[in-house]
Design a protein around this motif. Structure first.
Motif, mmCIF file in Angstrom:
data_model
loop_
_atom_site.group_PDB
_atom_site.id
_atom_site.type_symbol
_atom_site.label_atom_id
_atom_site.label_comp_id
_atom_site.label_asym_id
_atom_site.label_seq_id
_atom_site.Cartn_x
_atom_site.Cartn_y
_atom_site.Cartn_z
ATOM 1 N N GLN A 54 -31.039 1.719 -17.128
ATOM 2 C CA GLN A 54 -32.453 1.362 -17.181
ATOM 3 C C GLN A 54 -32.634 -0.142 -16.944
ATOM 4 O OE1 GLN A 54 -34.486 2.830 -20.658
ATOM 5 N NE2 GLN A 54 -36.259 1.525 -20.383
ATOM 6 N N GLN A 55 -31.735 -0.963 -17.480
ATOM 7 C CA GLN A 55 -31.792 -2.400 -17.244
ATOM 8 C C GLN A 55 -31.526 -2.720 -15.787
ATOM 9 O OE1 GLN A 55 -28.867 -3.229 -20.522
ATOM 10 N NE2 GLN A 55 -30.266 -4.930 -20.974
ATOM 11 N N ILE B 208 -31.390 -1.133 -29.724
ATOM 12 C CA ILE B 208 -30.035 -1.650 -29.897
ATOM 13 C C ILE B 208 -29.038 -0.675 -29.262
ATOM 14 C CG2 ILE B 208 -28.244 -2.263 -31.550
ATOM 15 C CD1 ILE B 208 -30.495 -4.278 -31.379
ATOM 16 N N TRP B 209 -28.190 -1.198 -28.403
ATOM 17 C CA TRP B 209 -27.196 -0.390 -27.692
ATOM 18 C C TRP B 209 -25.808 -0.813 -28.172
ATOM 19 C CZ3 TRP B 209 -25.669 -1.517 -21.950
ATOM 20 C CH2 TRP B 209 -24.769 -0.539 -21.496
ATOM 21 N N LEU C 96 -17.409 7.418 -25.583
ATOM 22 C CA LEU C 96 -18.530 8.034 -24.885
ATOM 23 C C LEU C 96 -19.717 7.082 -24.859
ATOM 24 C CD1 LEU C 96 -18.396 11.656 -26.364
ATOM 25 C CD2 LEU C 96 -17.663 10.923 -24.083
ATOM 26 N N ASP C 97 -20.327 6.911 -23.701
ATOM 27 C CA ASP C 97 -21.503 6.048 -23.569
ATOM 28 C C ASP C 97 -22.736 6.943 -23.482
ATOM 29 O OD1 ASP C 97 -23.316 4.064 -23.150
ATOM 30 O OD2 ASP C 97 -22.417 3.291 -21.317
ATOM 31 N N CYS C 98 -23.117 7.491 -24.616
ATOM 32 C CA CYS C 98 -24.208 8.462 -24.666
ATOM 33 C C CYS C 98 -25.531 7.862 -24.201
ATOM 34 C CB CYS C 98 -24.352 9.014 -26.083
ATOM 35 S SG CYS C 98 -22.837 9.747 -26.755
ATOM 36 N N GLU C 99 -25.796 6.601 -24.583
ATOM 37 C CA GLU C 99 -27.059 5.972 -24.229
ATOM 38 C C GLU C 99 -27.220 5.849 -22.719
ATOM 39 O OE1 GLU C 99 -26.008 4.757 -28.375
ATOM 40 O OE2 GLU C 99 -24.934 4.910 -26.471
ATOM 41 N N SER C 100 -26.149 5.460 -22.023
ATOM 42 C CA SER C 100 -26.228 5.306 -20.565
ATOM 43 C C SER C 100 -26.347 6.643 -19.855
ATOM 44 C CB SER C 100 -24.992 4.559 -20.044
ATOM 45 O OG SER C 100 -25.022 3.204 -20.413
ATOM 46 N N ASP C 101 -25.588 7.631 -20.336
ATOM 47 C CA ASP C 101 -25.529 8.915 -19.638
ATOM 48 C C ASP C 101 -26.728 9.819 -19.910
ATOM 49 O OD1 ASP C 101 -23.123 8.222 -18.507
ATOM 50 O OD2 ASP C 101 -21.902 9.253 -20.013
#
Length: 235
Positions: A35-36, A182-183, A195-200
């Motif tokens: 998103q960024q 917050i990420w 796991l990068d849940c926020e990105s995926d």
């Protein structure tokens, strides 16, 4: 108070390491959520790489130099067949092909573009040229999750002006404003299998007076798997 100081020191140490690696290795970038990448880019496209038209531009190529620049790094120019413009239609117009310059530093960082592969590319316009550097989002389109494809099509742009994403390096950060998501990237920094849940599977969305992570079922399931993986690693 002591624990807060220790966390702050850890965060500072991680930032120093990142900066040193950035200067010395040229392969480390500050973490950025898709998103960024979308919100900060001048253009976001889906394009197929045509390597037969590839050429190398040297430091002395005047087309790449800003008016006050005397040391532009080498770039590779690729001819790209544009399949979809998600952002930057006003810059690219109705073009079917575009020449896009990619930093050659990316070749040593696992970012060479492959012939006949379709990528999502985020980048910037510079002196009427389209550029992609090694810290932009370059990913095979077939590797995007369903939520990421939805994001670049129409969802990421909804909150570019109202929500911010802040990476957290020690895992215990607090939002300083209500419009911040917050990420937590501490596990990703220290363990490649995190796991990068926020990105995926997620994006930062407006919720009343503030912003929060969108929580579809895929995101919840990913977070549960991540917690379980962390638990299994504890000796």
């Amino acid at each position: 108070m002591k624990s807060i100081i220790m966390l702050s020191c850890l965060q500072l140490t991680l930032l120093i390491v990142i900066l040193k690696m950035n200067l010395g290795e040229a392969c480390v970038c500050m973490p950025m959520h898709p998103q960024q990448h979308y919100c900060r880019a001048d253009f976001v496209i889906k394009g197929k790489i045509l390597v037969d038209d590839l050429k190398v531009l040297s430091d002395n190529d005047t087309k790449m130099k800003a008016d006050n620049d005397t040391s532009t790094p080498n770039m590779r120019m690729y001819k790209v067949r544009i399949e979809k413009i998600f952002k930057g239609q006003e810059l690219m117009g109705p073009k079917k092909h575009a020449e896009i310059m990619v930093s050659r530093l990316g070749e040593t960082c696992g970012m060479p573009l492959q012939e006949n592969e379709v990528y999502v590319l985020t980048g910037r316009q510079m002196k009427n040229m389209y550029t992609v550097n090694m810290c932009d989002w370059v990913r095979k389109y077939s590797h995007l999750s369903r939520k990421q494809r939805q994001g670049i099509r129409h969802l990421y742009k909804q909150y570019c002006d109202s929500c911010q994403i802040r990476p957290c390096f020690h895992g215990n950060c607090q939002a300083t404003t209500p419009n911040t998501c917050i990420w937590n990237v501490s596990g990703r920094m220290l363990n490649n299998n995190e796991l990068d849940c926020e990105s995926d599977y997620s994006r930062c969305i407006k919720d009343g007076a503030g912003c929060k992570w969108y929580m579809p079922q895929t995101m919840k399931e990913c977070m549960q798997r991540r917690v379980q993986m962390r638990h299994n690693r504890i000796p």
